[in-house]
Scaffold this motif. Structure first.
Motif: not given
Length: 469
Positions: A59-71
């Motif tokens: 619902x809120x998107x992958x922003x709640x995970x630790x994923x961030x550029x470049x990983x």
């Protein structure tokens, strides 16, 4: 003649009558304890929590995970490789043991094959989890071009979907065909809805000579066909990485290395599952120290193979000193040092010397130490493969570290609980021991006294390739 030296209690299953043997081997189906309900309840609760968190992430998107550029690949992708690797434990090993007529295989087959099916179910869901827009998963499936939009055949997700689906269907078929005689046996011993249930699944198997002949032919054919499928699945998973020009991934030995690592972790998983089944369902007379000794020898061999592959990979990078690759390997001594040490210690330093000792291999409690160590070490290895190569890829200005959030841990805990729940339900409603295979082995086995000791003498049908007693 096999001159193994069994313990004094190894043969007592052969001295029981058929009714008692059925009761011992079907204890998981006949008796429901409070521990089973407790296990199902705990696993169900963790799975429910994982599902809730997954819906929150969707619902809120992958922003709640630790994923961030470049990983952009992290815990989910490492877990995918880990679960698919565990799946190599059952069907592949079972097929090899069937084709080589290993006389000790019967008690190990069913539990290992079931493990393959359920690890594939769990691993197969993870690509959907990390899609982001999960409702678009159908783009990864090969379907007709109804809207003039074809799936992207260059996408690793596309090949993962096809490989995992093929292996899952093949493993389920292999598992089901092997269960048909046992389902017929359960049909004859049960009543009520269970009798109807097992009657439908046993496909009218009555144990006639012709049915047994067809059963053995079908089992052998499936065993032959499933081996190349199993090898191809993990090769394709490895090519998800190796085909990319990313430092640390672009390697020609990735496919065999992944297959070896998968079998390595798979055998360790089988040892753990067999030990739990032995304790939970009091199968001491079926799963003897001899079985753990043989699995321990396989595990020791795979430890050496894994060490050889890892040494080869390090040696070529160290000698070549390609700057991009060297930065990735250099990070193993910095930010990723705990993961690296965990991998080396758990995959080699602990298990190899322990598994060289017969006393360890024949002790159920002791062999669990290297088996659990290897499972932990292989998970650390999967994390090391996925994360540092992205965190230290070509441009130093975009280097960044990655750490999973509570969302990723929760979803993966739910995935592990799903595996436990599926396995417990399977053990409750289906024969977790290959009863017909065990009876067949006992039929061919007698004890012979040579000198002051009794050895196992195994007669074999002519043409099966084994020595006659």
């Amino acid at each position: 003649m096999s001159a193994e030296a069994p313990r004094a209690d190894d043969h007592h299953l052969a001295r029981t009558d058929e009714a008692e043997m059925f009761e011992r081997l079907s204890r998981s189906n006949l008796v429901t304890t409070w521990r089973w309900y407790l296990g199902v309840g705990v696993a169900g609760a963790v799975l429910l929590w994982g599902l809730i968190v997954f819906l929150y992430m969707a619902m809120v998107g992958m922003g709640v995970t630790g994923y961030n550029k470049p990983v952009f690949w992290g815990l989910y992708e490492a877990s995918l490789v880990f679960w698919i690797g565990l799946s190599h434990s059952g069907t592949l090993i079972s097929a090899i043991l069937r084709l080589t007529h290993a006389t000790w295989r019967a008690p190990v087959l069913r539990g290992a094959e079931a493990m393959t099916a359920f690890t594939l179910m769990v691993g197969g869901l993870i690509p959907i989890v990390h899609l982001g827009r999960n409702w678009r998963v159908y783009y990864a499936l090969p379907y007709p071009s109804s809207r003039e939009l074809w799936p992207n055949m260059r996408s690793p997700l596309m090949w993962d979907a096809m490989a995992i689906t093929t292996y899952l269907l093949g493993s389920l078929t292999f598992l089901y065909v092997g269960m048909i005689p046992d389902l017929a046996l359960l049909r004859d011993k049960s009543a009520g809805w269970r009798r109807k249930f097992y009657s439908a699944l046993s496909l009218g198997f009555r144990g006639t000579h012709e049915q047994w002949r067809r059963y053995h032919v079908a089992s052998t054919l499936f065993a032959i066909l499933i081996i190349p499928i199993a090898v191809s699945v993990h090769s394709i998973v490895s090519w998800d990485f190796a085909m990319a020009k990313t430092p640390g991934w672009h390697s020609t030995i990735f496919a065999p290395y992944f297959v070896v690592g998968a079998i390595f972790s798979g055998i360790a998983g089988v040892v753990i599952v067999m030990a739990i089944l032995r304790k939970a369902f009091r199968l001491e007379s079926v799963l003897t120290p001899l079985h753990f000794d043989n699995l321990g020898k396989l595990l020791c061999t795979m430890t050496l193979l894994w060490g050889y592959f890892y040494f080869t990979e390090f040696l070529t990078v160290w000698y070549n000193r390609n700057p991009e690759e060297w930065e990735v390997f250099g990070s193993y001594g910095g930010h990723y040092l705990p993961l690296f040490l965990t991998m080396v210690i758990c995959n080699f330093v602990i298990p190899f010397p322990m598994l060289c000792l017969k006393r360890v291999r024949r002790s159920i409690s002791l062999i669990l130490v290297p088996a659990c160590s290897i499972v932990i070490g292989m998970y650390a290895e999967r994390l090391l493969i996925v994360i540092p190569s992205l965190a230290r890829r070509n441009d130093p200005f975009i280097w960044a570290n990655y750490f999973p959030t509570w969302v990723e841990f929760s979803v993966m805990a739910g995935a592990a609980a799903m595996f436990v729940l599926l396995y417990m339900l399977f053990a409750k409603f289906f024969p977790i021991m290959a009863i017909s295979d065990i009876k067949e082995r006992l039929f061919h086995t007698t004890g012979r006294t040579i000198g002051g000791m009794t050895v196992e003498s195994i007669a074999q049908v002519e043409g099966e390739g084994e020595a006659h007693a």
